[in-house]
Motif scaffolding. Structure first.
Motif, PDB file in Angstrom:
ATOM      1  N   GLN A 129       5.773   1.125  -7.019  1.00  0.00           N
ATOM      2  CA  GLN A 129       6.065   0.818  -5.618  1.00  0.00           C
ATOM      3  C   GLN A 129       6.740   2.007  -4.930  1.00  0.00           C
ATOM      4  N   THR A 130       6.305   2.294  -3.713  1.00  0.00           N
ATOM      5  CA  THR A 130       6.826   3.439  -2.981  1.00  0.00           C
ATOM      6  C   THR A 130       7.585   2.987  -1.736  1.00  0.00           C
ATOM      7  N   TYR A 131       8.288   3.940  -1.147  1.00  0.00           N
ATOM      8  CA  TYR A 131       8.995   3.706   0.110  1.00  0.00           C
ATOM      9  C   TYR A 131       8.017   3.236   1.188  1.00  0.00           C
ATOM     10  N   ASP A 132       6.850   3.876   1.271  1.00  0.00           N
ATOM     11  CA  ASP A 132       5.868   3.502   2.292  1.00  0.00           C
ATOM     12  C   ASP A 132       5.356   2.083   2.080  1.00  0.00           C
ATOM     13  N   ASP A 133       5.185   1.682   0.805  1.00  0.00           N
ATOM     14  CA  ASP A 133       4.753   0.311   0.514  1.00  0.00           C
ATOM     15  C   ASP A 133       5.756  -0.700   1.055  1.00  0.00           C
ATOM     16  N   LEU A 134       7.026  -0.468   0.756  1.00  0.00           N
ATOM     17  CA  LEU A 134       8.073  -1.419   1.136  1.00  0.00           C
ATOM     18  C   LEU A 134       8.319  -1.384   2.642  1.00  0.00           C
ATOM     19  N   ARG A 135       8.276  -0.201   3.227  1.00  0.00           N
ATOM     20  CA  ARG A 135       8.449  -0.095   4.671  1.00  0.00           C
ATOM     21  C   ARG A 135       7.327  -0.836   5.396  1.00  0.00           C
ATOM     22  N   SER A 136       6.115  -0.731   4.880  1.00  0.00           N
ATOM     23  CA  SER A 136       4.975  -1.426   5.475  1.00  0.00           C
ATOM     24  C   SER A 136       5.181  -2.945   5.436  1.00  0.00           C
ATOM     25  N   ASP A 137       5.707  -3.443   4.314  1.00  0.00           N
ATOM     26  CA  ASP A 137       5.989  -4.877   4.199  1.00  0.00           C
ATOM     27  C   ASP A 137       7.029  -5.316   5.229  1.00  0.00           C
ATOM     28  N   ILE A 138       8.081  -4.520   5.369  1.00  0.00           N
ATOM     29  CA  ILE A 138       9.160  -4.863   6.300  1.00  0.00           C
ATOM     30  C   ILE A 138       8.655  -4.849   7.744  1.00  0.00           C
TER      31      ILE A 138
END
Length: 417
Positions: A196-205
Protein backbone atom coordinates in the motif's frame (compact mmCIF):
# COMPACT_ATOMS: atom_id res chain seq x y z
CA UNK A 1 5.89 -9.30 21.96
CA UNK A 2 4.56 -10.67 25.25
CA UNK A 3 7.87 -9.71 26.92
CA UNK A 4 7.45 -6.06 25.88
CA UNK A 5 3.86 -5.84 27.09
CA UNK A 6 4.60 -7.77 30.31
CA UNK A 7 7.55 -5.53 31.21
CA UNK A 8 5.51 -2.41 30.44
CA UNK A 9 2.62 -3.72 32.55
CA UNK A 10 4.90 -4.49 35.51
CA UNK A 11 6.62 -1.10 35.28
CA UNK A 12 3.43 0.95 35.08
CA UNK A 13 1.38 -1.04 37.61
CA UNK A 14 4.37 -1.43 39.97
CA UNK A 15 3.45 -5.10 40.33
CA UNK A 16 4.43 -8.47 38.84
CA UNK A 17 0.79 -9.61 39.00
CA UNK A 18 -0.75 -10.27 35.57
CA UNK A 19 -4.17 -9.08 34.48
CA UNK A 20 -6.32 -11.98 35.70
CA UNK A 21 -9.79 -12.61 34.27
CA UNK A 22 -12.01 -15.08 36.14
CA UNK A 23 -15.23 -16.88 35.34
CA UNK A 24 -17.29 -14.83 37.77
CA UNK A 25 -19.55 -11.81 37.69
CA UNK A 26 -21.82 -9.54 39.67
CA UNK A 27 -25.51 -9.88 38.87
CA UNK A 28 -25.99 -6.22 39.85
CA UNK A 29 -23.67 -3.95 37.85
CA UNK A 30 -22.30 -0.69 39.33
CA UNK A 31 -23.01 1.53 36.32
CA UNK A 32 -25.29 3.88 38.28
CA UNK A 33 -22.22 5.38 39.98
CA UNK A 34 -20.42 5.95 36.66
CA UNK A 35 -20.13 9.35 34.99
CA UNK A 36 -19.51 9.70 31.25
CA UNK A 37 -21.15 6.32 30.61
CA UNK A 38 -21.37 5.04 27.04
CA UNK A 39 -23.55 2.23 25.68
CA UNK A 40 -22.64 -0.43 23.14
CA UNK A 41 -24.74 -3.13 21.43
CA UNK A 42 -23.18 -6.01 19.49
CA UNK A 43 -25.04 -7.74 16.66
CA UNK A 44 -22.80 -10.58 15.41
CA UNK A 45 -24.46 -11.57 12.12
CA UNK A 46 -22.88 -11.28 8.66
CA UNK A 47 -23.99 -12.42 5.19
CA UNK A 48 -20.41 -13.61 4.59
CA UNK A 49 -17.35 -13.87 6.82
CA UNK A 50 -14.29 -11.76 5.99
CA UNK A 51 -11.20 -13.81 6.85
CA UNK A 52 -9.25 -10.79 8.16
CA UNK A 53 -11.92 -9.70 10.66
CA UNK A 54 -11.23 -10.67 14.33
CA UNK A 55 -14.57 -9.61 15.80
CA UNK A 56 -17.27 -11.87 17.15
CA UNK A 57 -19.49 -12.81 14.21
CA UNK A 58 -21.53 -15.66 12.74
CA UNK A 59 -23.37 -16.32 9.49
CA UNK A 60 -26.77 -14.68 9.30
CA UNK A 61 -30.05 -16.55 9.49
CA UNK A 62 -33.32 -14.68 10.05
CA UNK A 63 -34.52 -17.15 12.69
CA UNK A 64 -31.31 -17.08 14.73
CA UNK A 65 -31.07 -13.29 14.42
CA UNK A 66 -34.62 -12.82 15.76
CA UNK A 67 -33.94 -15.16 18.68
CA UNK A 68 -30.77 -13.24 19.45
CA UNK A 69 -32.50 -9.82 19.31
CA UNK A 70 -35.18 -11.10 21.68
CA UNK A 71 -32.44 -12.14 24.13
CA UNK A 72 -30.65 -8.82 23.63
CA UNK A 73 -33.76 -6.89 24.62
CA UNK A 74 -34.14 -9.17 27.66
CA UNK A 75 -30.55 -8.38 28.66
CA UNK A 76 -31.21 -4.64 28.32
CA UNK A 77 -34.21 -4.86 30.67
CA UNK A 78 -32.37 -7.23 33.01
CA UNK A 79 -29.56 -4.72 33.49
CA UNK A 80 -31.47 -1.48 32.97
CA UNK A 81 -34.17 -2.56 35.43
CA UNK A 82 -31.62 -2.62 38.25
CA UNK A 83 -32.22 1.12 38.77
CA UNK A 84 -35.51 2.94 39.25
CA UNK A 85 -34.42 6.14 37.49
CA UNK A 86 -33.14 6.51 33.94
CA UNK A 87 -29.35 6.81 33.81
CA UNK A 88 -27.69 9.42 31.59
CA UNK A 89 -25.50 7.91 28.87
CA UNK A 90 -23.36 9.95 26.51
CA UNK A 91 -23.74 7.78 23.43
CA UNK A 92 -24.95 4.49 21.95
CA UNK A 93 -23.06 2.55 19.30
CA UNK A 94 -24.11 -0.59 17.41
CA UNK A 95 -21.27 -2.79 16.16
CA UNK A 96 -20.84 -6.24 14.72
CA UNK A 97 -21.05 -8.17 12.59
CA UNK A 98 -23.43 -6.27 10.40
CA UNK A 99 -26.04 -4.51 12.56
CA UNK A 100 -28.02 -3.37 9.50
CA UNK A 101 -29.07 -7.00 8.92
CA UNK A 102 -31.37 -6.34 11.89
CA UNK A 103 -32.36 -2.85 10.70
CA UNK A 104 -36.07 -3.64 11.10
CA UNK A 105 -35.50 -4.28 14.82
CA UNK A 106 -33.04 -1.50 15.66
CA UNK A 107 -35.89 0.73 16.82
CA UNK A 108 -37.06 -1.97 19.28
CA UNK A 109 -33.58 -2.13 20.75
CA UNK A 110 -33.28 1.66 20.99
CA UNK A 111 -36.75 1.90 22.56
CA UNK A 112 -35.76 -0.69 25.16
CA UNK A 113 -32.60 1.26 26.00
CA UNK A 114 -34.54 4.53 26.16
CA UNK A 115 -36.68 3.04 28.93
CA UNK A 116 -33.60 2.92 31.17
CA UNK A 117 -31.15 5.48 29.75
CA UNK A 118 -31.10 9.08 28.50
CA UNK A 119 -28.78 9.18 25.49
CA UNK A 120 -27.33 12.69 25.14
CA UNK A 121 -24.81 12.64 22.28
CA UNK A 122 -26.31 10.51 19.54
CA UNK A 123 -26.64 6.96 18.25
CA UNK A 124 -24.25 5.33 15.80
CA UNK A 125 -24.54 2.19 13.64
CA UNK A 126 -21.88 0.35 11.62
CA UNK A 127 -22.80 -0.54 8.03
CA UNK A 128 -21.46 -2.80 5.30
CA UNK A 129 -21.29 -0.97 1.94
CA UNK A 130 -24.07 -3.28 0.66
CA UNK A 131 -26.39 -1.83 3.34
CA UNK A 132 -25.97 1.76 2.18
CA UNK A 133 -29.21 2.36 0.32
CA UNK A 134 -31.96 4.89 0.95
CA UNK A 135 -34.43 2.33 2.32
CA UNK A 136 -32.09 0.98 5.03
CA UNK A 137 -30.78 4.43 5.90
CA UNK A 138 -34.30 5.80 6.30
CA UNK A 139 -35.28 2.93 8.61
CA UNK A 140 -32.23 3.66 10.77
CA UNK A 141 -32.84 7.40 10.80
CA UNK A 142 -36.51 6.90 11.76
CA UNK A 143 -35.31 4.70 14.64
CA UNK A 144 -33.25 7.59 16.03
CA UNK A 145 -29.81 6.85 14.53
CA UNK A 146 -27.76 10.04 14.08
CA UNK A 147 -24.37 8.62 12.99
CA UNK A 148 -23.29 5.88 10.62
CA UNK A 149 -19.93 4.25 9.98
CA UNK A 150 -19.41 2.42 6.68
CA UNK A 151 -16.78 -0.35 6.56
CA UNK A 152 -15.25 0.47 3.19
CA UNK A 153 -11.72 -0.93 3.95
CA UNK A 154 -10.54 0.22 0.50
CA UNK A 155 -11.93 1.59 -2.75
CA UNK A 156 -8.87 0.21 -4.62
CA UNK A 157 -9.65 -2.97 -6.53
CA UNK A 158 -6.27 -4.58 -5.73
CA UNK A 159 -6.90 -4.30 -1.99
CA UNK A 160 -10.52 -5.35 -2.32
CA UNK A 161 -9.20 -8.56 -3.86
CA UNK A 162 -6.59 -9.00 -1.12
CA UNK A 163 -9.28 -8.56 1.54
CA UNK A 164 -11.81 -10.76 -0.24
CA UNK A 165 -14.25 -7.87 -0.73
CA UNK A 166 -16.22 -7.07 -3.88
CA UNK A 167 -16.19 -3.79 -5.78
CA UNK A 168 -18.12 -0.90 -4.23
CA UNK A 169 -20.84 0.97 -6.12
CA UNK A 170 -19.73 4.49 -5.27
CA UNK A 171 -22.54 6.15 -7.24
CA UNK A 172 -25.15 4.22 -5.24
CA UNK A 173 -23.49 5.17 -1.94
CA UNK A 174 -23.37 8.85 -2.87
CA UNK A 175 -27.02 8.84 -3.94
CA UNK A 176 -28.12 7.14 -0.70
CA UNK A 177 -26.12 9.51 1.52
CA UNK A 178 -27.52 12.50 -0.35
CA UNK A 179 -31.09 11.21 0.01
CA UNK A 180 -30.81 10.39 3.74
CA UNK A 181 -28.31 12.64 5.58
CA UNK A 182 -26.86 11.99 9.04
CA UNK A 183 -24.97 14.18 11.51
CA UNK A 184 -21.86 12.02 11.10
CA UNK A 185 -21.03 9.86 8.11
CA UNK A 186 -17.81 7.99 8.82
CA UNK A 187 -15.96 5.62 6.50
CA UNK A 188 -13.46 3.03 7.74
CA UNK A 189 -10.26 2.08 5.92
CA UNK A 190 -7.42 -0.35 6.57
CA UNK A 191 -3.86 0.88 6.20
CA UNK A 192 -0.49 -0.89 6.20
CA UNK A 193 -1.68 -3.51 3.72
CA UNK A 194 1.11 -5.16 1.68
CA UNK A 195 2.38 -2.79 -1.01
CA UNK A 196 0.00 0.00 0.00
CA UNK A 197 1.26 3.45 -0.95
CA UNK A 198 0.57 7.03 0.08
CA UNK A 199 -1.25 7.61 -3.23
CA UNK A 200 -3.46 4.55 -2.62
CA UNK A 201 -4.54 5.78 0.81
CA UNK A 202 -4.89 9.40 -0.26
CA UNK A 203 -7.14 8.28 -3.12
CA UNK A 204 -9.36 6.39 -0.64
CA UNK A 205 -9.61 9.43 1.64
CA UNK A 206 -10.43 11.81 -1.22
CA UNK A 207 -13.09 9.42 -2.49
CA UNK A 208 -14.66 9.12 0.97
CA UNK A 209 -15.13 12.86 1.41
CA UNK A 210 -16.36 13.27 -2.17
CA UNK A 211 -19.09 10.68 -1.55
CA UNK A 212 -20.44 12.47 1.51
CA UNK A 213 -18.29 11.35 4.44
CA UNK A 214 -17.40 14.01 7.02
CA UNK A 215 -15.29 11.64 9.13
CA UNK A 216 -12.83 8.85 8.32
CA UNK A 217 -11.09 6.15 10.35
CA UNK A 218 -7.81 4.62 9.12
CA UNK A 219 -7.18 1.47 11.14
CA UNK A 220 -3.90 -0.45 10.92
CA UNK A 221 -4.04 -4.00 9.61
CA UNK A 222 -3.31 -6.44 12.48
CA UNK A 223 -2.65 -10.09 11.74
CA UNK A 224 -4.58 -11.93 14.45
CA UNK A 225 -3.39 -15.48 14.98
CA UNK A 226 -6.89 -17.00 15.00
CA UNK A 227 -8.07 -15.52 11.68
CA UNK A 228 -7.56 -17.30 8.36
CA UNK A 229 -6.04 -14.26 6.69
CA UNK A 230 -2.78 -14.77 4.80
CA UNK A 231 -2.07 -11.03 4.59
CA UNK A 232 1.17 -9.61 5.99
CA UNK A 233 1.30 -6.02 7.20
CA UNK A 234 3.86 -3.45 6.06
CA UNK A 235 7.21 -3.36 7.89
CA UNK A 236 7.57 -0.84 10.74
CA UNK A 237 9.56 1.79 8.84
CA UNK A 238 7.19 1.83 5.86
CA UNK A 239 4.18 1.87 8.17
CA UNK A 240 5.43 4.91 10.04
CA UNK A 241 6.25 6.75 6.82
CA UNK A 242 2.75 6.04 5.50
CA UNK A 243 0.97 7.08 8.71
CA UNK A 244 2.97 10.31 9.03
CA UNK A 245 2.45 11.21 5.37
CA UNK A 246 -1.29 10.64 5.41
CA UNK A 247 -1.64 12.54 8.70
CA UNK A 248 0.18 15.53 7.22
CA UNK A 249 -2.03 15.31 4.13
CA UNK A 250 -5.20 15.40 6.25
CA UNK A 251 -3.87 18.45 8.12
CA UNK A 252 -3.16 20.23 4.81
CA UNK A 253 -6.72 19.51 3.72
CA UNK A 254 -7.97 21.22 6.87
CA UNK A 255 -9.22 18.03 8.56
CA UNK A 256 -9.02 17.81 12.34
CA UNK A 257 -7.56 14.77 14.07
CA UNK A 258 -9.91 13.40 16.72
CA UNK A 259 -7.96 10.24 17.57
CA UNK A 260 -4.93 8.21 16.51
CA UNK A 261 -6.77 6.89 13.45
CA UNK A 262 -9.60 9.38 12.80
CA UNK A 263 -9.95 12.67 10.93
CA UNK A 264 -12.99 14.84 10.27
CA UNK A 265 -13.91 17.68 7.95
CA UNK A 266 -16.25 19.17 10.57
CA UNK A 267 -15.49 19.69 14.23
CA UNK A 268 -18.87 18.27 15.27
CA UNK A 269 -18.45 15.08 13.25
CA UNK A 270 -17.28 12.30 15.53
CA UNK A 271 -17.58 8.54 15.75
CA UNK A 272 -15.82 6.60 18.51
CA UNK A 273 -17.06 3.99 20.94
CA UNK A 274 -13.61 3.70 22.55
CA UNK A 275 -12.68 6.96 24.28
CA UNK A 276 -15.13 6.85 27.20
CA UNK A 277 -14.43 6.62 30.93
CA UNK A 278 -17.01 3.88 31.49
CA UNK A 279 -19.26 1.87 29.22
CA UNK A 280 -21.98 -0.74 29.35
CA UNK A 281 -22.13 -3.42 26.66
CA UNK A 282 -25.00 -5.64 25.54
CA UNK A 283 -24.85 -8.76 23.37
CA UNK A 284 -22.29 -11.42 22.48
CA UNK A 285 -18.65 -10.42 23.16
CA UNK A 286 -19.78 -6.99 24.43
CA UNK A 287 -17.62 -5.55 27.19
CA UNK A 288 -18.49 -3.34 30.14
CA UNK A 289 -16.06 -1.09 31.98
CA UNK A 290 -16.69 0.34 35.44
CA UNK A 291 -14.43 2.11 37.92
CA UNK A 292 -13.17 -1.09 39.54
CA UNK A 293 -13.93 -3.89 37.08
CA UNK A 294 -14.15 -4.92 33.44
CA UNK A 295 -16.34 -7.73 32.15
CA UNK A 296 -16.84 -9.44 28.80
CA UNK A 297 -19.83 -11.44 27.58
CA UNK A 298 -19.59 -14.89 26.02
CA UNK A 299 -18.77 -15.04 22.31
CA UNK A 300 -21.18 -17.95 21.71
CA UNK A 301 -24.63 -16.93 20.42
CA UNK A 302 -26.41 -20.06 21.69
CA UNK A 303 -24.84 -19.82 25.15
CA UNK A 304 -25.65 -16.12 25.29
CA UNK A 305 -29.35 -16.73 24.57
CA UNK A 306 -29.55 -19.61 27.07
CA UNK A 307 -27.89 -17.62 29.86
CA UNK A 308 -30.11 -14.57 29.33
CA UNK A 309 -33.17 -16.81 29.07
CA UNK A 310 -32.40 -18.17 32.54
CA UNK A 311 -32.46 -14.64 33.96
CA UNK A 312 -28.68 -14.44 34.47
CA UNK A 313 -26.12 -12.19 32.84
CA UNK A 314 -24.12 -13.59 29.91
CA UNK A 315 -20.77 -12.58 31.45
CA UNK A 316 -17.96 -14.95 30.57
CA UNK A 317 -15.01 -13.30 32.35
CA UNK A 318 -14.40 -10.47 34.82
CA UNK A 319 -11.27 -8.69 35.99
CA UNK A 320 -11.31 -6.69 39.24
CA UNK A 321 -8.72 -3.95 38.86
CA UNK A 322 -6.11 -2.80 41.28
CA UNK A 323 -6.03 1.02 41.32
CA UNK A 324 -2.91 1.18 39.15
CA UNK A 325 -4.30 -1.36 36.68
CA UNK A 326 -7.37 0.84 36.26
CA UNK A 327 -5.16 3.89 35.81
CA UNK A 328 -3.25 2.17 33.02
CA UNK A 329 -6.47 1.12 31.32
CA UNK A 330 -7.80 4.69 31.57
CA UNK A 331 -4.57 6.23 30.24
CA UNK A 332 -4.22 3.75 27.39
CA UNK A 333 -7.68 4.31 25.96
CA UNK A 334 -7.85 8.03 26.75
CA UNK A 335 -4.57 8.46 24.87
CA UNK A 336 -6.34 7.00 21.82
CA UNK A 337 -7.77 10.51 21.41
CA UNK A 338 -4.11 11.78 21.19
CA UNK A 339 -4.65 13.90 24.32
CA UNK A 340 -4.68 13.33 28.09
CA UNK A 341 -5.98 16.07 30.37
CA UNK A 342 -4.45 16.09 33.85
CA UNK A 343 -7.65 17.34 35.53
CA UNK A 344 -9.70 14.55 33.93
CA UNK A 345 -7.32 12.01 35.45
CA UNK A 346 -7.39 13.69 38.86
CA UNK A 347 -11.18 13.97 38.86
CA UNK A 348 -11.51 10.28 38.02
CA UNK A 349 -8.88 8.89 40.41
CA UNK A 350 -8.61 11.59 43.08
CA UNK A 351 -4.84 11.90 42.69
CA UNK A 352 -2.64 14.08 40.40
CA UNK A 353 -1.38 12.44 37.21
CA UNK A 354 2.17 13.72 37.77
CA UNK A 355 2.25 12.19 41.24
CA UNK A 356 1.54 8.76 39.78
CA UNK A 357 3.40 8.96 36.46
CA UNK A 358 5.60 12.06 36.60
CA UNK A 359 8.77 10.22 35.58
CA UNK A 360 7.08 8.44 32.67
CA UNK A 361 5.63 11.73 31.40
CA UNK A 362 9.04 13.42 31.66
CA UNK A 363 10.59 10.54 29.73
CA UNK A 364 7.88 10.67 27.05
CA UNK A 365 8.54 14.40 26.58
CA UNK A 366 12.29 13.80 26.43
CA UNK A 367 11.78 11.18 23.70
CA UNK A 368 9.60 13.57 21.70
CA UNK A 369 6.41 11.54 22.09
CA UNK A 370 4.30 14.23 23.79
CA UNK A 371 4.03 17.98 24.33
CA UNK A 372 2.50 19.65 27.39
CA UNK A 373 0.27 22.72 27.23
CA UNK A 374 -2.11 24.12 29.88
CA UNK A 375 -2.49 20.84 31.74
CA UNK A 376 -2.95 18.71 28.64
CA UNK A 377 -0.47 16.22 27.19
CA UNK A 378 -0.76 15.90 23.42
CA UNK A 379 0.96 13.36 21.20
CA UNK A 380 3.40 14.40 18.50
CA UNK A 381 3.46 12.63 15.13
CA UNK A 382 6.23 10.45 16.54
CA UNK A 383 4.21 9.73 19.68
CA UNK A 384 1.11 8.82 17.68
CA UNK A 385 3.09 6.30 15.64
CA UNK A 386 4.64 4.68 18.68
CA UNK A 387 1.26 4.54 20.38
CA UNK A 388 0.10 2.64 17.31
CA UNK A 389 3.21 0.47 17.43
CA UNK A 390 2.69 -0.42 21.09
CA UNK A 391 -1.05 -0.91 20.56
CA UNK A 392 -0.15 -3.55 17.99
CA UNK A 393 1.89 -5.42 20.64
CA UNK A 394 -0.94 -5.01 23.16
CA UNK A 395 -3.49 -6.36 20.69
CA UNK A 396 -1.45 -9.43 19.78
CA UNK A 397 -0.36 -10.17 23.37
CA UNK A 398 -3.66 -9.54 25.15
CA UNK A 399 -6.71 -9.21 22.90
CA UNK A 400 -5.56 -11.88 20.43
CA UNK A 401 -5.03 -14.38 23.23
CA UNK A 402 -8.32 -13.63 25.01
CA UNK A 403 -10.48 -13.58 21.90
CA UNK A 404 -8.78 -16.70 20.56
CA UNK A 405 -9.71 -18.62 23.72
CA UNK A 406 -13.23 -17.21 23.94
CA UNK A 407 -14.00 -18.13 20.33
CA UNK A 408 -13.44 -21.76 21.32
CA UNK A 409 -14.93 -21.83 24.81
CA UNK A 410 -18.08 -20.01 25.88
CA UNK A 411 -17.14 -19.71 29.55
CA UNK A 412 -13.41 -20.30 30.17
CA UNK A 413 -12.39 -20.73 33.80
CA UNK A 414 -9.56 -18.19 33.90
CA UNK A 415 -7.25 -16.21 31.64
CA UNK A 416 -4.02 -14.49 32.70
CA UNK A 417 -2.50 -11.78 30.51
Amino acid sequence: MSIITSLTRMWLTKSVKPFTFRNEYDQILPYEECDNLGLYVHIPFCKSICNFCPYCKTLYSAEQCDRYINSLIEEIHLIGGQNTERKEATSLYFGGGTPALAANRIKEIIDALNEHFIITEGIGVELHPDNVNADVLQVLKDAGVTKISIGIQSFCSKYQKILGRKAIDTDAIKAALTAVPFETVSMDFIFALPGQTYDDLRSDIDMAFSLGANHIAIYPFIDFTFTESQISALPKKEKRKLLDAITEYCYRQGYSRSSIWTFSSRSDANYSSMTRDNFLGFGCSATSLFKEQFKINTFDVGSYCERIGSGDLATSLTIRFTKRQRMIYWLFWTAYSTKVNTMDFENFFGVPLKKMYGFELWLAKLCGFIKEHDGTYEMTLKGAFYYHYYENFYTLSYIDKMWGIMRKKAFPERIEL
